[in-house]
Design an enzyme around this catalytic site. Structure first.
Site, PDB file in Angstrom:
ATOM      1  N   ALA A  64       0.383  -2.557   3.977  1.00 15.20           N
ATOM      2  CA  ALA A  64       1.452  -3.148   4.773  1.00 15.20           C
ATOM      3  C   ALA A  64       0.954  -4.523   5.198  1.00 15.20           C
ATOM      4  O   ALA A  64      -0.258  -4.737   5.358  1.00 15.20           O
ATOM      5  CB  ALA A  64       1.737  -2.271   5.976  1.00 15.20           C
ATOM      6  N   GLY A 108      -0.858   1.027   3.017  1.00 10.87           N
ATOM      7  CA  GLY A 108       0.526   1.305   2.635  1.00 10.87           C
ATOM      8  C   GLY A 108       0.767   1.188   1.147  1.00 10.87           C
ATOM      9  O   GLY A 108       1.698   1.795   0.615  1.00 10.87           O
ATOM     10  N   GLU A 111      -0.198   4.464  -0.166  1.00 10.12           N
ATOM     11  CA  GLU A 111       0.834   5.414   0.278  1.00 10.12           C
ATOM     12  C   GLU A 111       2.122   5.261  -0.518  1.00 10.12           C
ATOM     13  O   GLU A 111       2.780   6.246  -0.855  1.00 10.12           O
ATOM     14  CB  GLU A 111       1.097   5.218   1.780  1.00 10.12           C
ATOM     15  CG  GLU A 111      -0.109   5.609   2.618  1.00 10.12           C
ATOM     16  CD  GLU A 111       0.065   5.236   4.082  1.00 10.12           C
ATOM     17  OE1 GLU A 111       0.199   4.028   4.377  1.00 10.12           O
ATOM     18  OE2 GLU A 111       0.075   6.130   4.924  1.00 10.12           O
ATOM     19  N   GLU A 131      -7.054   1.787   6.949  1.00  4.96           N
ATOM     20  CA  GLU A 131      -6.417   1.475   8.241  1.00  4.96           C
ATOM     21  C   GLU A 131      -7.370   1.641   9.423  1.00  4.96           C
ATOM     22  O   GLU A 131      -7.234   0.968  10.437  1.00  4.96           O
ATOM     23  CB  GLU A 131      -5.185   2.362   8.450  1.00  4.96           C
ATOM     24  CG  GLU A 131      -3.998   2.028   7.569  1.00  4.96           C
ATOM     25  CD  GLU A 131      -3.987   2.754   6.233  1.00  4.96           C
ATOM     26  OE1 GLU A 131      -5.029   3.292   5.812  1.00  4.96           O
ATOM     27  OE2 GLU A 131      -2.912   2.777   5.604  1.00  4.96           O
TER      28      GLU A 131
HETATM   29  C1  HXC Z   1      -1.427  -9.321   4.856  1.00  7.74           C
HETATM   30  C2  HXC Z   1      -3.012  -9.641   3.213  1.00  7.74           C
HETATM   31  C3  HXC Z   1      -3.231  -8.242   3.128  1.00  7.74           C
HETATM   32  C4  HXC Z   1      -2.469  -7.391   3.995  1.00  7.74           C
HETATM   33  C5  HXC Z   1      -4.519  -9.218   1.707  1.00  7.74           C
HETATM   34  N1  HXC Z   1      -3.829 -10.186   2.322  1.00  7.74           N
HETATM   35  N2  HXC Z   1      -4.184  -8.027   2.193  1.00  7.74           N
HETATM   36  N3  HXC Z   1      -2.123 -10.168   4.062  1.00  7.74           N
HETATM   37  N4  HXC Z   1      -1.591  -7.970   4.835  1.00  7.74           N
HETATM   38  N5  HXC Z   1      -2.582  -6.064   3.970  1.00  7.74           N
HETATM   39  C6  HXC Z   1      -3.905 -11.636   2.059  1.00  7.74           C
HETATM   40  C7  HXC Z   1      -5.169 -12.233   2.673  1.00  7.74           C
HETATM   41  O1  HXC Z   1      -4.994 -12.506   4.047  1.00  7.74           O
HETATM   42  C8  HXC Z   1      -5.306 -13.501   1.867  1.00  7.74           C
HETATM   43  O2  HXC Z   1      -4.401 -14.470   2.342  1.00  7.74           O
HETATM   44  C9  HXC Z   1      -4.816 -13.069   0.473  1.00  7.74           C
HETATM   45  O3  HXC Z   1      -4.044 -11.911   0.681  1.00  7.74           O
HETATM   46  C10 HXC Z   1      -5.971 -12.725  -0.446  1.00  7.74           C
HETATM   47  O4  HXC Z   1      -6.791 -11.786   0.203  1.00  7.74           O
HETATM   48  P1  HXC Z   1      -8.393 -11.969   0.371  1.00  7.74           P
HETATM   49  O5  HXC Z   1      -8.795 -11.120   1.508  1.00  7.74           O
HETATM   50  O6  HXC Z   1      -8.758 -13.386   0.431  1.00  7.74           O
HETATM   51  O7  HXC Z   1      -8.910 -11.350  -1.019  1.00  7.74           O
HETATM   52  P2  HXC Z   1     -10.284 -10.611  -1.320  1.00  7.74           P
HETATM   53  O8  HXC Z   1     -11.410 -11.313  -0.663  1.00  7.74           O
HETATM   54  O9  HXC Z   1     -10.299 -10.431  -2.803  1.00  7.74           O
HETATM   55  O10 HXC Z   1     -10.157  -9.175  -0.609  1.00  7.74           O
HETATM   56  C11 HXC Z   1      -9.188  -8.263  -1.079  1.00  7.74           C
HETATM   57  C12 HXC Z   1      -9.023  -7.113  -0.054  1.00  7.74           C
HETATM   58  C13 HXC Z   1      -8.718  -7.714   1.348  1.00  7.74           C
HETATM   59  C14 HXC Z   1     -10.289  -6.278  -0.008  1.00  7.74           C
HETATM   60  C15 HXC Z   1      -7.879  -6.231  -0.552  1.00  7.74           C
HETATM   61  O11 HXC Z   1      -7.637  -8.643   1.226  1.00  7.74           O
HETATM   62  C16 HXC Z   1      -8.317  -6.683   2.354  1.00  7.74           C
HETATM   63  O12 HXC Z   1      -9.174  -5.962   2.905  1.00  7.74           O
HETATM   64  N6  HXC Z   1      -7.042  -6.632   2.698  1.00  7.74           N
HETATM   65  C17 HXC Z   1      -6.510  -5.763   3.731  1.00  7.74           C
HETATM   66  C18 HXC Z   1      -6.441  -4.363   3.213  1.00  7.74           C
HETATM   67  C19 HXC Z   1      -5.938  -3.404   4.303  1.00  7.74           C
HETATM   68  O13 HXC Z   1      -6.521  -3.308   5.386  1.00  7.74           O
HETATM   69  N7  HXC Z   1      -4.844  -2.724   4.010  1.00  7.74           N
HETATM   70  C20 HXC Z   1      -4.229  -1.829   4.962  1.00  7.74           C
HETATM   71  C21 HXC Z   1      -3.227  -2.571   5.798  1.00  7.74           C
HETATM   72  S1  HXC Z   1      -2.601  -1.579   7.071  1.00  7.74           S
HETATM   73  P3  HXC Z   1      -4.850 -15.989   2.591  1.00  7.74           P
HETATM   74  O14 HXC Z   1      -3.613 -16.624   3.158  1.00  7.74           O
HETATM   75  O15 HXC Z   1      -6.020 -15.964   3.496  1.00  7.74           O
HETATM   76  O16 HXC Z   1      -5.199 -16.490   1.204  1.00  7.74           O
HETATM   77  C22 HXC Z   1      -1.501  -0.593   6.343  1.00  7.74           C
HETATM   78  C23 HXC Z   1      -0.825   0.381   7.259  1.00  7.74           C
HETATM   79  C24 HXC Z   1      -0.002   1.334   6.495  1.00  7.74           C
HETATM   80  O17 HXC Z   1      -1.260  -0.671   5.182  1.00  7.74           O
HETATM   81  C25 HXC Z   1       0.784   2.136   7.430  1.00  7.74           C
HETATM   82  C26 HXC Z   1       2.215   2.134   7.162  1.00  7.74           C
HETATM   83  C27 HXC Z   1       2.784   1.063   6.359  1.00  7.74           C
END
Ligand code: HXC
Length: 257
Positions: A64, A108, A111, A131
């Site tokens: 998400a 998400g 999911e 998460e």
């Molecule tokens: C918003 C995101 C994002 C996310 C990545 N980006 N994941 N933006 N929400 N979930 C954006 C980053 O901010 C970045 O933007 C660009 O995508 C590239 O990501 P990087 O981090 O620079 O890439 P990398 O170093 O290759 O790392 C990849 C990654 C990391 C390991 C996947 O991006 C990451 O940990 N992302 C978050 C994953 C996460 O926590 N997902 C769960 C979310 S909570 P910029 O602008 O800086 O280039 C969730 C709740 C679900 O899903 C519950 C109900 C829906």
């Protein structure tokens, strides 16, 4: 403005692509509304027999969108029915939906893949429920679908440590139906979807409905549901045609009736 969801028709298959590459396909309302609208259209189209949901080579979806939801408060999440309102459209699709996953399927994103009927994974796919790192929890079914797919031990491990699982581990654990070389992911998935779409649509829908019952009822109730569906299938022209074609050693011509 870029379209964050693209949809295409490939014969009898509807393909939906999540298209926010700059954010690793992070899922906000625009994306999930777009997916829901595409599913609505494919469900209404009599020529479509199967749906494929995919991302790009780097990410199916990295979760998400954290920026989108970070300032939500309880009342906003509750009043807008966050998740339920649009995400659950995948769950209510009656035609099969295959997730074709390459790269990250996190939070998400994982999911959403699990809401689909099966997952085809590229050898580059990585699944996880990170998460916990954000001080929250999987809220789109992760704590429920993941243990059903991979068992309690691995679900606890993934959700509590935030580690990622590669395609091999995911396949071995039962999350993934097939692993495919990354450059063939879409072709192989579309092929499988075309095969499904070549069969009798009502038979396909009854099988999907019956398998899903296995997760929502006791064994006896599930068996009863399956038996009734099986009996009902004798009312279909496609059952008569399928069995007659076998006996006559020819290809069946299904009419979806
Ligand atoms: C918003 C995101 C994002 C996310 C990545 N980006 N994941 N933006 N929400 N979930 C954006 C980053 O901010 C970045 O933007 C660009 O995508 C590239 O990501 P990087 O981090 O620079 O890439 P990398 O170093 O290759 O790392 C990849 C990654 C990391 C390991 C996947 O991006 C990451 O940990 N992302 C978050 C994953 C996460 O926590 N997902 C769960 C979310 S909570 P910029 O602008 O800086 O280039 C969730 C709740 C679900 O899903 C519950 C109900 C829906």
């Amino acid at each position: 403005m870029t379209q964050v969801v693209l949809s295409e028709i490939h014969g009898k298959v509807g393909l939906i692509r999540i298209n926010r590459p700059e954010a690793l396909n992070a899922l906000n309302d625009a994306v999930v509304d777009g997916i829901a609208a595409a599913i609505d259209a494919f469900e209404a189209d009599d020529h479509i027999g199967c749906i494929v949901l995919t991302g790009n080579e780097k990410a199916f979806a990295a979760g998400a969108d954290i920026g989108f939801m970070k300032d939500f408060d309880y009342m906003h999440a509750y009043r807008t029915d966050f998740i339920t309102r649009n995400w659950e459209r995948i769950k209510t699709a009656r035609k099969p939906v295959i997730a074709a996953v390459a790269g990250f399927a996190l939070g998400g994103g994982c999911e959403m893949a699990m809401m689909c009927d099966m997952i085809f994974a590229a050898d580059t796919a990585r699944f996880g429920q990170p998460e916990i790192r954000l001080g929250t929890l999987p809220g789109a079914g992760g704590t429920q679908r993941l243990p059903r797919a991979v068992g309690k031990a691995k679900a606890m491990d993934l959700c509590l440590t935030a580690r990622m699982m590669d395609a091999q581990e995911a396949e071995k654990a039962g999350l993934v139906a097939r692993i495919v070389p990354a450059d063939q992911l879409l072709d192989v998935t579309l092929d499988a979807a075309r095969t499904i779409a070549s069969f009798s649509l009502p038979a396909v829908m009854m099988i999907k409905e019956s398998i899903n019952r296995a997760f929502e009822s006791s064994l006896n109730e599930g068996l009863l549901f399956e038996r009734r569906a099986f009996h009902a299938a004798f009312a279909m022209e496609d059952q008569k045609e399928g069995m007659a074609a076998f006996m006559e050693k020819r290809k069946p011509a299904f009419k979806n009736r």
